[in-house]
Design an enzyme around this catalytic site. Structure first.
Site, mmCIF file in Angstrom:
data_model
loop_
_atom_site.group_PDB
_atom_site.id
_atom_site.type_symbol
_atom_site.label_atom_id
_atom_site.label_comp_id
_atom_site.label_asym_id
_atom_site.label_seq_id
_atom_site.Cartn_x
_atom_site.Cartn_y
_atom_site.Cartn_z
ATOM 1 N N LYS A 57 20.192 14.942 -10.734
ATOM 2 C CA LYS A 57 20.333 14.328 -12.052
ATOM 3 C C LYS A 57 20.468 15.407 -13.127
ATOM 4 O O LYS A 57 21.271 15.279 -14.054
ATOM 5 C CB LYS A 57 19.122 13.439 -12.332
ATOM 6 N N SER A 58 19.686 16.483 -12.989
ATOM 7 C CA SER A 58 19.712 17.557 -13.983
ATOM 8 C C SER A 58 21.082 18.231 -14.044
ATOM 9 O O SER A 58 21.629 18.458 -15.127
ATOM 10 C CB SER A 58 18.641 18.605 -13.653
ATOM 11 N N SER A 118 10.007 21.773 -24.422
ATOM 12 C CA SER A 118 10.810 21.294 -23.302
ATOM 13 C C SER A 118 12.147 22.024 -23.260
ATOM 14 O O SER A 118 12.825 22.183 -24.280
ATOM 15 C CB SER A 118 11.070 19.790 -23.444
ATOM 16 N N SER A 119 12.522 22.452 -22.071
ATOM 17 C CA SER A 119 13.793 23.172 -21.920
ATOM 18 C C SER A 119 14.993 22.295 -22.248
ATOM 19 O O SER A 119 16.090 22.806 -22.486
ATOM 20 C CB SER A 119 13.929 23.698 -20.492
ATOM 21 N N ASP A 162 8.093 18.900 -12.946
ATOM 22 C CA ASP A 162 8.415 17.593 -12.372
ATOM 23 C C ASP A 162 7.849 17.388 -10.972
ATOM 24 O O ASP A 162 7.824 16.257 -10.470
ATOM 25 C CB ASP A 162 9.938 17.378 -12.335
#
Length: 409
Positions: free
Chosen positions: A23-24, A145-146, A292
């Site tokens: 997904k990333s 957050s990145s 995650d």
């Protein structure tokens, strides 16, 4: 849908699973494809989040609803802000409206973007009037957050003068930043990451190219958990994975040695094998580069009666739910002793696992998937099991292939 899960007939697992693209990586490449029309992408994620991202990129005017998709919210904010002529209101679920966006919005405003808040200051929904951005220098806190950082980096090639991004403080989630830069490099965008400064050159076009998305290492984590909780000799084959992965969660190969799981890289995939009993020492991990997988590791440890101390989790309270609070509540339901801070989770070694407890998922796909492997040790219910579609729609189908029994309750 509430599922009751129970163990397979045998905990000696042998299975082959095909997992769709990360997904990333998918959402990053979809944004780059919107900027560079010549790019073609294969093995795209079939997740809800990827579909939301694809749909959002296709809209020029009106309301764009990203539902629970935090990545899409952040990536699309920069995309729409830098695309002259686009006029949108970017919104999402009730939980999305509680997730802060001001750090990214302020950075884009510093670059000249036109963005305003529709309801509450600092939170979605936001109104964006796209325009050409000519300023090219901006600063961000390095410990956020990145996704905020990647959002700016992915849009940077379309800015008139590229981008010079200065990160203030200690940088977290470095692998996700490097993933973004690696994908920019693949499409021919020049980048430089030196110290706390990242430079991305402007680029108007790219050569025609086919990009293949690697399978999702976050999804692989649940199979690592199953392998760890299974009998010695269990083997699970997963495709398609690379030894030189851009994904930070590939650190699983090292972490799960602690639980007796060995990873072998083969022809376009990996084989997980339970080769030893787990190490009984309390596992201490700093997971700021791979937050995650924290939920999965905590459940694995509990299922094996082991303790763990996980830190570097300061981004988890602002995910789909407050994941630290949710993990404490749900682990304690099944008999765990858990302590949390605003950036850590500590689990005490334990013996007893309580049966047939109902695990709440809090609209969070990772809560459902992280707890599922515990069914190898005890029966349990997963509430709102369909939430997995956010990142892994085939999850329950693949659990059945493993042999896990799931019955709708």
């Amino acid at each position: 849908m509430k599922l009751h899960l129970s163990a397979p007939q045998s905990n000696l697992i042998e299975s082959k699973i095909q997992i769709t693209g990360s997904k990333s990586e998918t959402n990053r490449l979809l944004l780059l494809q919107a900027l560079f029309k010549n790019l073609k992408i294969e093995n795209l994620s079939n997740s809800d989040d990827a579909q939301v991202m694809r749909n959002g990129l296709g809209i020029s005017n009106g309301t764009v609803d990203v539902h629970h998709a935090g990545t899409a919210m952040r990536f699309l904010t920069s995309f729409f802000a830098s695309q002259k002529g686009k006029e949108v209101v970017l919104t999402g679920s009730d939980r999305m409206k509680e997730r802060p966006i001001s750090v990214l919005v302020n950075a884009l405003k510093d670059l000249g973007a036109e963005i305003s808040y529709v309801e509450n200051e600092g939170f979605p929904p936001i109104k964006i009037s796209g325009k050409k951005l000519s300023k090219n220098k901006v600063s961000l806190p390095a410990n956020i957050s990145s996704q905020y950082i990647s959002s700016l980096l992915l849009t940077a090639p379309s800015l008139e003068n590229g981008l010079v991004l200065n990160l203030v403080g200690k940088i977290t989630s470095v692998p996700y930043i490097k993933m973004t830069l690696g994908l920019l490099d693949e499409v021919g965008v020049k980048t430089k990451f030196e110290g706390n400064q990242i430079k991305v050159d402007a680029k108007k076009s790219a050569k025609e190219k086919i990009l293949i998305v690697e399978s999702d290492w976050s999804a692989a984590s649940y199979f690592y958990s199953i392998a760890a909780l299974s009998d010695l000799g269990s083997e699970i084959e997963l495709s398609s994975y690379k030894k030189n992965s851009l994904q930070g969660d590939s650190v699983l190969t090292e972490i799960y040695r602690h639980y007796g799981v060995e990873t072998t890289f083969g022809n376009n995939g990996i084989t997980l094998k339970k080769v030893a009993n787990p190490n009984l020492e309390i596992l201490n991990l700093e997971l700021s580069n791979a937050p995650d997988i924290a939920q999965t590791i905590a459940v694995t440890s509990f299922g094996l009666g082991l303790g763990c101390h996980l830190k570097g989790l300061h981004t988890l309270p602002i995910k789909e739910t407050d994941r630290l609070a949710a993990m404490k509540t749900e682990l304690e339901k099944v008999g765990a002793s858990v302590t949390i801070t605003n950036e850590s989770l500590s689990l005490e070694p334990s013996v007893d696992i309580l049966e047939n407890k109902v695990i709440e998922t809090y609209n969070d796909h990772r809560m459902a998937m992280a707890f599922a492997p515990l069914a190898l040790k005890t029966g349990l219910y997963i509430k709102d099991a369909g939430v997995v579609s956010k990142s892994y729609p085939d999850f329950w189908k693949d659990m059945r292939l493993i042999g896990l029994k799931g019955k709708e309750a």
